[in-house]
Design a protein around this motif. Structure first.
Motif, PDB file in Angstrom:
ATOM      1  N   VAL A 135     -12.449 -23.708   4.517  1.00  0.00           N
ATOM      2  CA  VAL A 135     -11.750 -24.606   5.446  1.00  0.00           C
ATOM      3  C   VAL A 135     -12.537 -24.717   6.744  1.00  0.00           C
ATOM      4  CG1 VAL A 135      -9.667 -24.824   6.858  1.00  0.00           C
ATOM      5  CG2 VAL A 135      -9.475 -24.277   4.443  1.00  0.00           C
ATOM      6  N   ASP A 136     -13.077 -23.590   7.220  1.00  0.00           N
ATOM      7  CA  ASP A 136     -13.893 -23.627   8.430  1.00  0.00           C
ATOM      8  C   ASP A 136     -15.137 -24.477   8.214  1.00  0.00           C
ATOM      9  OD1 ASP A 136     -12.075 -22.007   9.696  1.00  0.00           O
ATOM     10  OD2 ASP A 136     -13.207 -20.146   9.354  1.00  0.00           O
TER      11      ASP A 136
ATOM     12  N   GLN B 264     -14.159 -28.067   8.228  1.00  0.00           N
ATOM     13  CA  GLN B 264     -13.885 -28.471   9.605  1.00  0.00           C
ATOM     14  C   GLN B 264     -15.204 -28.696  10.345  1.00  0.00           C
ATOM     15  OE1 GLN B 264     -11.684 -25.619  11.872  1.00  0.00           O
ATOM     16  NE2 GLN B 264     -11.260 -27.030  13.537  1.00  0.00           N
TER      17      GLN B 264
ATOM     18  N   GLY C 287     -16.540 -31.934   9.260  1.00  0.00           N
ATOM     19  CA  GLY C 287     -15.802 -33.007   9.924  1.00  0.00           C
ATOM     20  C   GLY C 287     -16.270 -33.202  11.351  1.00  0.00           C
ATOM     21  N   ASN C 288     -16.500 -32.096  12.058  1.00  0.00           N
ATOM     22  CA  ASN C 288     -17.003 -32.197  13.430  1.00  0.00           C
ATOM     23  C   ASN C 288     -18.396 -32.818  13.451  1.00  0.00           C
ATOM     24  OD1 ASN C 288     -14.674 -31.037  14.376  1.00  0.00           O
ATOM     25  ND2 ASN C 288     -15.512 -28.973  14.478  1.00  0.00           N
TER      26      ASN C 288
END
Length: 186
Positions: free
Chosen positions: A82-83, A86, A89-90
């Protein structure tokens, strides 16, 4: 004697009553013993079942603990995924903002240099037309050289029409030079 007989009869009745009481008590005790034996057997069976249930519950508890540990381990691994997602995504957001900035910069530069760009386009069109004309003249000259090299070269009537004419129908070279600001190079 009277009292003695009565006393003996009373003692006999008491002895018979005591015997009846003992027999009744023995019957009740045997019945209670049977019931207690039956209850003991039932409790033995229940105890065995409880031990089985206890073993199964213990095994189930161990399996639940192992499953909980496995879920915790996988949850920790999933947290890293998940990190990472993320982070991706960033990164994509940063890339989008960078692309937006570059696009806005290019659009701004194009709008500021519109005149220069149109002049470059005009010059490139003129250059392409000159190159096309040059190629056409080279082809005509090579066609003329191969076609009429064996015949008399001094006869202008045997030349192709395009070679005899000073310009072809679509030859706007002079007009293009004037429009492009090259009229001083004649």
């Amino acid at each position: 004697m009277d009292w003695q007989i009565i006393l003996y009869i009373a003692a006999g009745i008491a002895a018979i009553a005591f015997l009846i009481l003992c027999i009744a008590l023995a019957v009740v005790l045997f019945s209670v013993k049977k019931n207690l034996d039956h209850v003991a057997k039932t409790l033995d069976g229940v105890e065995g079942q409880i031990q089985g249930i206890t073993r199964e519950s213990t095994d189930l508890l161990h399996k639940t603990n192992r499953l909980a540990e496995d879920v915790q381990g996988k949850s920790a691994k999933l947290n890293s995924v998940v990190d990472a997602v993320q982070g991706i995504g960033n990164s994509v957001s940063s890339l989008n903002s960078s692309v937006d900035r570059v696009t806005n910069s290019i659009t701004h530069n194009i709008s500021q240099n519109e005149d220069k760009i149109s002049q470059v386009v005009q010059w490139s069109n003129v250059a392409m037309e000159v190159a096309d004309k040059w190629q056409m003249r080279q082809k005509r000259n090579s066609a003329y050289a191969t076609k009429y090299s064996t015949t008399s070269e001094t006869d202008p009537d045997n030349l192709p029409v395009a070679v005899n004419e000073t310009a072809t129908k679509n030859d706007n070279l002079d007009e293009d030079r004037v429009n492009a600001g090259l009229n001083d190079r004649k």
